[in-house]
Write a protein that holds these residues in place. Structure first.
Motif, PDB file in Angstrom:
ATOM      1  N   ALA A 124      45.150  55.833  32.012  1.00 56.99           N
ATOM      2  CA  ALA A 124      44.294  54.958  31.202  1.00 56.99           C
ATOM      3  C   ALA A 124      44.584  53.491  31.486  1.00 56.99           C
ATOM      4  O   ALA A 124      43.660  52.671  31.603  1.00 56.99           O
ATOM      5  CB  ALA A 124      44.483  55.268  29.721  1.00 56.99           C
ATOM      6  N   ALA A 125      45.858  53.147  31.594  1.00 55.28           N
ATOM      7  CA  ALA A 125      46.226  51.750  31.871  1.00 55.28           C
ATOM      8  C   ALA A 125      45.722  51.309  33.240  1.00 55.28           C
ATOM      9  O   ALA A 125      45.213  50.185  33.399  1.00 55.28           O
ATOM     10  CB  ALA A 125      47.740  51.593  31.782  1.00 55.28           C
ATOM     11  N   ALA A 126      45.847  52.192  34.234  1.00 57.97           N
ATOM     12  CA  ALA A 126      45.383  51.846  35.577  1.00 57.97           C
ATOM     13  C   ALA A 126      43.869  51.694  35.621  1.00 57.97           C
ATOM     14  O   ALA A 126      43.341  50.744  36.221  1.00 57.97           O
ATOM     15  CB  ALA A 126      45.843  52.912  36.575  1.00 57.97           C
ATOM     16  N   ILE A 127      43.157  52.613  34.979  1.00 58.14           N
ATOM     17  CA  ILE A 127      41.690  52.523  34.952  1.00 58.14           C
ATOM     18  C   ILE A 127      41.247  51.264  34.225  1.00 58.14           C
ATOM     19  O   ILE A 127      40.326  50.558  34.670  1.00 58.14           O
ATOM     20  CB  ILE A 127      41.092  53.781  34.294  1.00 58.14           C
ATOM     21  N   ALA A 128      41.902  50.962  33.104  1.00 59.06           N
ATOM     22  CA  ALA A 128      41.553  49.745  32.354  1.00 59.06           C
ATOM     23  C   ALA A 128      41.799  48.497  33.192  1.00 59.06           C
ATOM     24  O   ALA A 128      41.019  47.536  33.144  1.00 59.06           O
ATOM     25  CB  ALA A 128      42.363  49.692  31.060  1.00 59.06           C
ATOM     26  N   THR A 129      42.862  48.508  33.989  1.00 59.75           N
ATOM     27  CA  THR A 129      43.140  47.366  34.871  1.00 59.75           C
ATOM     28  C   THR A 129      42.031  47.183  35.898  1.00 59.75           C
ATOM     29  O   THR A 129      41.546  46.070  36.132  1.00 59.75           O
ATOM     30  CB  THR A 129      44.482  47.560  35.595  1.00 59.75           C
ATOM     31  N   LEU A 130      41.602  48.273  36.510  1.00 57.83           N
ATOM     32  CA  LEU A 130      40.528  48.198  37.494  1.00 57.83           C
ATOM     33  C   LEU A 130      39.209  47.772  36.853  1.00 57.83           C
ATOM     34  O   LEU A 130      38.417  47.053  37.468  1.00 57.83           O
ATOM     35  CB  LEU A 130      40.360  49.556  38.185  1.00 57.83           C
ATOM     36  N   SER A 132      38.919  45.833  34.272  1.00 52.79           N
ATOM     37  CA  SER A 132      38.996  44.481  33.714  1.00 52.79           C
ATOM     38  C   SER A 132      38.276  43.467  34.595  1.00 52.79           C
ATOM     39  O   SER A 132      37.998  42.341  34.161  1.00 52.79           O
ATOM     40  CB  SER A 132      40.465  44.070  33.535  1.00 52.79           C
ATOM     41  N   TYR A 133      37.942  43.863  35.818  1.00 56.45           N
ATOM     42  CA  TYR A 133      37.210  42.989  36.728  1.00 56.45           C
ATOM     43  C   TYR A 133      35.710  43.291  36.722  1.00 56.45           C
ATOM     44  O   TYR A 133      34.968  42.787  37.560  1.00 56.45           O
ATOM     45  CB  TYR A 133      37.765  43.122  38.145  1.00 56.45           C
ATOM     46  N   GLY A 134      35.269  44.156  35.792  1.00 51.67           N
ATOM     47  CA  GLY A 134      33.846  44.454  35.684  1.00 51.67           C
ATOM     48  C   GLY A 134      33.451  45.687  36.468  1.00 51.67           C
ATOM     49  O   GLY A 134      34.273  46.563  36.752  1.00 51.67           O
ATOM     50  N   TRP A 135      32.182  45.756  36.845  1.00 46.56           N
ATOM     51  CA  TRP A 135      31.621  46.967  37.441  1.00 46.56           C
ATOM     52  C   TRP A 135      32.250  47.314  38.787  1.00 46.56           C
ATOM     53  O   TRP A 135      32.174  48.470  39.220  1.00 46.56           O
ATOM     54  CB  TRP A 135      30.109  46.818  37.618  1.00 46.56           C
ATOM     55  N   TRP A 136      32.870  46.353  39.452  1.00 48.14           N
ATOM     56  CA  TRP A 136      33.492  46.634  40.746  1.00 48.14           C
ATOM     57  C   TRP A 136      34.502  47.786  40.661  1.00 48.14           C
ATOM     58  O   TRP A 136      34.668  48.542  41.612  1.00 48.14           O
ATOM     59  CB  TRP A 136      34.225  45.393  41.265  1.00 48.14           C
ATOM     60  N   GLY A 137      35.168  47.891  39.534  1.00 51.69           N
ATOM     61  CA  GLY A 137      36.181  48.923  39.410  1.00 51.69           C
ATOM     62  C   GLY A 137      35.615  50.322  39.273  1.00 51.69           C
ATOM     63  O   GLY A 137      36.291  51.303  39.613  1.00 51.69           O
ATOM     64  N   ALA A 138      34.382  50.454  38.786  1.00 50.25           N
ATOM     65  CA  ALA A 138      33.813  51.768  38.499  1.00 50.25           C
ATOM     66  C   ALA A 138      33.711  52.661  39.741  1.00 50.25           C
ATOM     67  O   ALA A 138      34.168  53.817  39.712  1.00 50.25           O
ATOM     68  CB  ALA A 138      32.455  51.611  37.817  1.00 50.25           C
ATOM     69  N   PRO A 139      33.109  52.209  40.846  1.00 44.67           N
ATOM     70  CA  PRO A 139      33.040  53.097  42.023  1.00 44.67           C
ATOM     71  C   PRO A 139      34.412  53.410  42.609  1.00 44.67           C
ATOM     72  O   PRO A 139      34.604  54.481  43.196  1.00 44.67           O
ATOM     73  CB  PRO A 139      32.172  52.303  43.013  1.00 44.67           C
ATOM     74  N   ILE A 140      35.364  52.518  42.435  1.00 38.75           N
ATOM     75  CA  ILE A 140      36.710  52.766  42.943  1.00 38.75           C
ATOM     76  C   ILE A 140      37.370  53.897  42.146  1.00 38.75           C
ATOM     77  O   ILE A 140      38.021  54.778  42.710  1.00 38.75           O
ATOM     78  CB  ILE A 140      37.552  51.484  42.868  1.00 38.75           C
ATOM     79  N   ILE A 141      37.181  53.876  40.838  1.00 38.82           N
ATOM     80  CA  ILE A 141      37.739  54.936  39.988  1.00 38.82           C
ATOM     81  C   ILE A 141      37.083  56.272  40.310  1.00 38.82           C
ATOM     82  O   ILE A 141      37.741  57.312  40.390  1.00 38.82           O
ATOM     83  CB  ILE A 141      37.547  54.567  38.506  1.00 38.82           C
ATOM     84  N   SER A 142      35.767  56.245  40.503  1.00 46.19           N
ATOM     85  CA  SER A 142      35.053  57.468  40.872  1.00 46.19           C
ATOM     86  C   SER A 142      35.565  58.017  42.195  1.00 46.19           C
ATOM     87  O   SER A 142      35.775  59.228  42.345  1.00 46.19           O
ATOM     88  CB  SER A 142      33.551  57.157  40.967  1.00 46.19           C
ATOM     89  N   ALA A 143      35.795  57.139  43.165  1.00 47.44           N
ATOM     90  CA  ALA A 143      36.331  57.571  44.459  1.00 47.44           C
ATOM     91  C   ALA A 143      37.742  58.136  44.313  1.00 47.44           C
ATOM     92  O   ALA A 143      38.117  59.077  45.022  1.00 47.44           O
ATOM     93  CB  ALA A 143      36.328  56.399  45.437  1.00 47.44           C
ATOM     94  N   ALA A 144      38.525  57.581  43.383  1.00 44.56           N
ATOM     95  CA  ALA A 144      39.880  58.086  43.156  1.00 44.56           C
ATOM     96  C   ALA A 144      39.839  59.519  42.634  1.00 44.56           C
ATOM     97  O   ALA A 144      40.677  60.356  43.019  1.00 44.56           O
ATOM     98  CB  ALA A 144      40.607  57.183  42.162  1.00 44.56           C
ATOM     99  N   THR A 258      47.101  60.131  39.442  1.00 39.28           N
ATOM    100  CA  THR A 258      47.899  59.067  38.818  1.00 39.28           C
ATOM    101  C   THR A 258      48.429  58.087  39.852  1.00 39.28           C
ATOM    102  O   THR A 258      48.308  56.870  39.696  1.00 39.28           O
ATOM    103  CB  THR A 258      49.077  59.685  38.034  1.00 39.28           C
ATOM    104  N   VAL A 259      49.010  58.604  40.922  1.00 40.70           N
ATOM    105  CA  VAL A 259      49.573  57.734  41.959  1.00 40.70           C
ATOM    106  C   VAL A 259      48.470  56.947  42.662  1.00 40.70           C
ATOM    107  O   VAL A 259      48.634  55.758  42.972  1.00 40.70           O
ATOM    108  CB  VAL A 259      50.388  58.565  42.975  1.00 40.70           C
ATOM    109  N   ILE A 260      47.338  57.581  42.913  1.00 44.19           N
ATOM    110  CA  ILE A 260      46.216  56.895  43.558  1.00 44.19           C
ATOM    111  C   ILE A 260      45.747  55.729  42.688  1.00 44.19           C
ATOM    112  O   ILE A 260      45.548  54.601  43.184  1.00 44.19           O
ATOM    113  CB  ILE A 260      45.053  57.866  43.813  1.00 44.19           C
ATOM    114  N   LEU A 261      45.569  55.958  41.398  1.00 44.67           N
ATOM    115  CA  LEU A 261      45.083  54.889  40.499  1.00 44.67           C
ATOM    116  C   LEU A 261      46.087  53.740  40.415  1.00 44.67           C
ATOM    117  O   LEU A 261      45.704  52.568  40.462  1.00 44.67           O
ATOM    118  CB  LEU A 261      44.823  55.463  39.110  1.00 44.67           C
TER     119      LEU A 261
END
Length: 268
Positions: A124-130, A132-144, A258-261
């Motif tokens: 949760a902390a890692a996803i929230a960090t990604l 925090s920069y807006g929509w850019w983090g969403a596709p990265i989390i999906s790819a993870a 977890t490690v990927i995020l």
């Protein structure tokens, strides 16, 4: 053996989506493991949509919790269950028979609970960090999410036998050649690198070239590090349990995610 059978087996095994009855053979098992990242794409897209809610004002931590909830529901929380059972078994000590008995009991012990809480907190902390920069983090989390499913093939690569009494272990463990697992690792690494490309393009005029290098390097390292962590877990589990079980496969997926995020956050 058709790829369709392998994909249906992967969908039914790694998600809650119905896939119909499939006869499990060594060929279909191998195909299912290699197609697990593809089978989880619809679920990863749901996670993507949840993460995009940060653009309408949802706090990143709330969106992160919701994304993990969607992920748990979409997989019947079986990977989390595997993580809890594996940690309980590893912590049981004493003898191999005692460890296997603890894993099969169906109860979650204090070590399993602690593992679940810590892993979910870190995710949760890692996803929230990604986010925090807006929509850019969403596709990265999906790819993870997609990349982490390669851990199933890595954990089931030849080199360790299935654990005694494990039906999933008997069906899947040892069905993937290490070279094939390596090629899958390279494939999901490419997916992660592509997912950060919008961020790289946004920084193309940034005088701080190091920022771009850091982002790409983190994306390139995330999958190998996550899957290496799953391999370390497999080795420990094989020594303790005498082989690899279905629970260990699920635990490997959660550890890899977890490690990927966490690795991805290092690039931001």
């Amino acid at each position: 053996m058709s790829l369709g059978e392998g994909l249906r087996l992967a969908t039914g095994t790694f998600t809650r989506s119905p896939s119909g009855q499939v006869t499990i053979t060594p060929a279909t098992a191998r195909s299912a493991l290699l197609l697990a990242p593809l089978a989880v794409v619809p679920l990863a897209l749901q996670v993507l949509l949840v993460c995009l809610t940060v653009e309408v004002g949802v706090p990143p931590l709330v969106a992160a919790a919701a994304a993990l909830g969607v992920l748990a529901y979409g997989t019947r929380a079986m990977h989390l269950d595997g993580l809890a059972d594996t940690v309980d078994g590893l912590g049981a000590g004493w003898t191999r028979e005692r460890a296997l008995q603890v894993m099969r009991s169906g109860d979650v012990g204090p070590m399993g609970v602690a593992a679940l809480v810590l892993v979910l907190l870190v995710q949760a902390a890692a996803i929230a960090t990604l986010l925090s920069y807006g929509w850019w983090g969403a596709p990265i989390i999906s790819a993870a999410v997609i990349a982490s499913r390669a851990a199933a093939a890595v954990v089931c690569a030849t080199g360790h036998p299935p654990s005694e009494g494990s039906r999933l272990g008997a069906a899947f463990v040892g069905s993937v050649h290490p070279v094939t697992a390596l090629l899958l690792t390279l494939t999901v690494t490419a997916v992660l690198v592509l997912s950060v490309w919008p961020v790289v393009l946004a920084h193309r005029d940034d005088p701080d070239l190091w920022a771009v290098v850091r982002i790409v390097a983190a994306a390139a390292a995330a999958a190998p590090l996550g899957l290496w962590a799953a391999i370390v877990l497999r080795a420990k589990a094989a020594r303790t349990f005498g082989g690899v079980s279905g629970d260990v496969i699920g635990a490997g997926v959660e550890i890899a995610l977890t490690v990927i995020l966490v690795t991805l956050t290092l690039g931001w």
